[in-house]
Write an enzyme that holds these catalytic residues in place. Structure first.
Site, PDB file in Angstrom:
ATOM      1  N   PRO A 186      63.116  69.781  69.854  1.00 11.76           N
ATOM      2  CA  PRO A 186      64.068  70.883  70.568  1.00 11.76           C
ATOM      3  C   PRO A 186      63.255  70.879  71.772  1.00 11.76           C
ATOM      4  O   PRO A 186      62.187  70.588  71.750  1.00 11.76           O
ATOM      5  CB  PRO A 186      64.232  71.804  70.121  1.00 11.76           C
ATOM      6  CG  PRO A 186      63.230  71.655  69.011  1.00 11.76           C
ATOM      7  CD  PRO A 186      63.214  70.724  68.474  1.00 11.76           C
ATOM      8  N   ASN A 187      64.128  71.362  72.833  1.00 13.58           N
ATOM      9  CA  ASN A 187      64.063  71.427  74.240  1.00 13.58           C
ATOM     10  C   ASN A 187      62.808  70.174  75.067  1.00 13.58           C
ATOM     11  O   ASN A 187      62.995  70.049  76.550  1.00 13.58           O
ATOM     12  CB  ASN A 187      62.413  72.840  74.758  1.00 13.58           C
ATOM     13  CG  ASN A 187      64.109  73.636  73.902  1.00 13.58           C
ATOM     14  OD1 ASN A 187      64.975  74.160  74.612  1.00 13.58           O
ATOM     15  ND2 ASN A 187      63.386  74.451  73.230  1.00 13.58           N
TER      16      ASN A 187
ATOM     17  N   HIS B 157      51.667  65.911  70.884  1.00 14.77           N
ATOM     18  CA  HIS B 157      52.246  66.738  71.800  1.00 14.77           C
ATOM     19  C   HIS B 157      51.321  66.281  72.893  1.00 14.77           C
ATOM     20  O   HIS B 157      50.392  66.101  73.648  1.00 14.77           O
ATOM     21  CB  HIS B 157      51.354  67.877  71.480  1.00 14.77           C
ATOM     22  CG  HIS B 157      51.858  68.495  69.684  1.00 14.77           C
ATOM     23  ND1 HIS B 157      52.968  68.832  69.804  1.00 14.77           N
ATOM     24  CD2 HIS B 157      51.216  67.942  68.133  1.00 14.77           C
ATOM     25  CE1 HIS B 157      53.198  68.713  68.353  1.00 14.77           C
ATOM     26  NE2 HIS B 157      52.526  68.403  67.493  1.00 14.77           N
TER      27      HIS B 157
ATOM     28  N   ARG C 267      60.728  72.113  83.609  1.00  9.46           N
ATOM     29  CA  ARG C 267      60.258  73.320  84.205  1.00  9.46           C
ATOM     30  C   ARG C 267      59.421  73.159  83.942  1.00  9.46           C
ATOM     31  O   ARG C 267      58.620  72.240  82.911  1.00  9.46           O
ATOM     32  CB  ARG C 267      61.194  74.464  83.502  1.00  9.46           C
ATOM     33  CG  ARG C 267      62.660  74.943  83.980  1.00  9.46           C
ATOM     34  CD  ARG C 267      63.109  75.328  82.867  1.00  9.46           C
ATOM     35  NE  ARG C 267      61.815  76.442  81.898  1.00  9.46           N
ATOM     36  CZ  ARG C 267      62.373  76.428  81.077  1.00  9.46           C
ATOM     37  NH1 ARG C 267      64.069  76.500  80.118  1.00  9.46           N
ATOM     38  NH2 ARG C 267      61.816  77.445  79.792  1.00  9.46           N
TER      39      ARG C 267
ATOM     40  N   ASN D 133      57.182  64.033  68.538  1.00  6.60           N
ATOM     41  CA  ASN D 133      56.723  64.834  68.480  1.00  6.60           C
ATOM     42  C   ASN D 133      57.865  66.280  68.392  1.00  6.60           C
ATOM     43  O   ASN D 133      59.125  65.974  69.312  1.00  6.60           O
ATOM     44  CB  ASN D 133      56.871  64.972  70.154  1.00  6.60           C
ATOM     45  CG  ASN D 133      56.427  66.136  71.039  1.00  6.60           C
ATOM     46  OD1 ASN D 133      56.157  67.262  70.371  1.00  6.60           O
ATOM     47  ND2 ASN D 133      55.730  66.425  72.220  1.00  6.60           N
TER      48      ASN D 133
ATOM     49  N   TYR E 243      53.305  70.874  81.206  1.00 13.23           N
ATOM     50  CA  TYR E 243      53.817  69.981  80.331  1.00 13.23           C
ATOM     51  C   TYR E 243      53.865  67.986  81.142  1.00 13.23           C
ATOM     52  O   TYR E 243      54.561  67.257  81.424  1.00 13.23           O
ATOM     53  CB  TYR E 243      55.519  69.701  79.950  1.00 13.23           C
ATOM     54  CG  TYR E 243      55.640  70.774  78.301  1.00 13.23           C
ATOM     55  CD1 TYR E 243      54.927  70.728  77.272  1.00 13.23           C
ATOM     56  CD2 TYR E 243      56.500  71.715  78.880  1.00 13.23           C
ATOM     57  CE1 TYR E 243      54.698  71.781  76.540  1.00 13.23           C
ATOM     58  CE2 TYR E 243      55.853  73.069  77.883  1.00 13.23           C
ATOM     59  CZ  TYR E 243      55.416  72.431  76.579  1.00 13.23           C
ATOM     60  OH  TYR E 243      55.264  73.532  75.903  1.00 13.23           O
TER      61      TYR E 243
ATOM     62  N   ALA F  36      59.267  72.403  68.914  1.00 17.59           N
ATOM     63  CA  ALA F  36      58.696  73.702  67.887  1.00 17.59           C
ATOM     64  C   ALA F  36      59.060  73.163  66.924  1.00 17.59           C
ATOM     65  O   ALA F  36      57.920  74.479  65.828  1.00 17.59           O
ATOM     66  CB  ALA F  36      59.606  75.088  68.807  1.00 17.59           C
TER      67      ALA F  36
ATOM     68  N   GLU G 220      51.705  61.864  65.341  1.00 22.38           N
ATOM     69  CA  GLU G 220      52.299  63.168  65.695  1.00 22.38           C
ATOM     70  C   GLU G 220      51.667  63.279  67.277  1.00 22.38           C
ATOM     71  O   GLU G 220      50.751  63.202  67.269  1.00 22.38           O
ATOM     72  CB  GLU G 220      52.109  64.279  64.725  1.00 22.38           C
ATOM     73  CG  GLU G 220      52.282  65.690  65.651  1.00 22.38           C
ATOM     74  CD  GLU G 220      51.415  66.759  64.454  1.00 22.38           C
ATOM     75  OE1 GLU G 220      51.258  66.663  63.119  1.00 22.38           O
ATOM     76  OE2 GLU G 220      52.124  67.821  64.725  1.00 22.38           O
TER      77      GLU G 220
ATOM     78  N   ARG H 284      46.908  76.722  73.222  1.00 21.33           N
ATOM     79  CA  ARG H 284      48.075  77.633  73.619  1.00 21.33           C
ATOM     80  C   ARG H 284      47.805  78.999  72.941  1.00 21.33           C
ATOM     81  O   ARG H 284      46.707  79.157  71.647  1.00 21.33           O
ATOM     82  CB  ARG H 284      49.043  76.693  73.803  1.00 21.33           C
ATOM     83  CG  ARG H 284      48.583  75.962  74.989  1.00 21.33           C
ATOM     84  CD  ARG H 284      49.877  75.166  75.264  1.00 21.33           C
ATOM     85  NE  ARG H 284      51.546  75.960  75.105  1.00 21.33           N
ATOM     86  CZ  ARG H 284      52.001  75.218  75.606  1.00 21.33           C
ATOM     87  NH1 ARG H 284      52.890  74.007  74.670  1.00 21.33           N
ATOM     88  NH2 ARG H 284      53.698  75.570  76.053  1.00 21.33           N
TER      89      ARG H 284
END
Ligand code: CA2
Length: 152
Positions: A17-18, A107, A25, A81, A30, A84, A105, A114
């Site tokens: 997601p996203n 990120h 943004r 990835n 990112y 969330a 995995e 974070r």
């Protein structure tokens, strides 16, 4: 080429997601590359090792689970990835554990620098490798690992 031979040369790159918003943004977190840039980078990296890439992004948990199930017959390895869902999804963890394919995995950000809730991943215990904080270069590193693991 039969289905088995095609699957043997294919790496599934899954994004959650996203991640479709990448490059639009939050460049400080990112970077400024888009998901299309990630797809091109992943395809080029795979090609350099003689592999192909199937690339999918979804904002829906079940679509990601279905894609992992389908990978049993269409892919030799997984780059994921999960966005969330990394921090929430037992369903994606169970799917990854159930398909028994080598998996990495990824990120883009260093989740450990974070918020606390990003430090735990449901997926890390069922994948072979975890890469965090290398930006979109992490996808390239993941494909590099899988290409080498799948050759041996
Ligand atoms: O660092 C990563 O790659 C993450 O998997 C990205 C997820 C986040 O929830 C994870 O904790 C770490 C979020 C992806 C959202 O991507 C956006 C990109 C640009 C603008 C807004 C969101």
């Amino acid at each position: 080429m039969n289905d088995e031979t095609a699957a043997a040369g294919n790496i599934l790159v899954l994004n959650g997601p996203n991640l479709n918003l990448l490059g639009t943004r939050e460049p400080a977190v990112y970077g400024s590359s888009t998901l299309e840039d990630v797809q091109e980078l992943a395809a080029a990296a795979a090609r350099s090792f003689g592999f192909s890439v199937e690339f999918l992004q979804s904002n829906h948990e079940g679509v990601l689970v279905d894609a992992l199930h389908a990978a049993r017959t269409t892919a030799a390895g997984i780059v994921i990835n999960a966005g969330a869902y990394t921090h929430t999804s037992v369903a994606i963890r169970d799917a990854l554990a159930g398909i028994s394919l080598p998996a990495v995995e990824v990120h883009i950000s260093n989740v450990h620098k974070r918020e606390e809730f990003r430090h735990f991943s449901y997926l890390s215990a069922v994948v072979d490798v975890v890469i965090a904080g290398a930006g979109i270069h992490g996808y390239e590193l993941a494909i590099n690992y899988l290409a080498s693991a799948l050759r041996h």
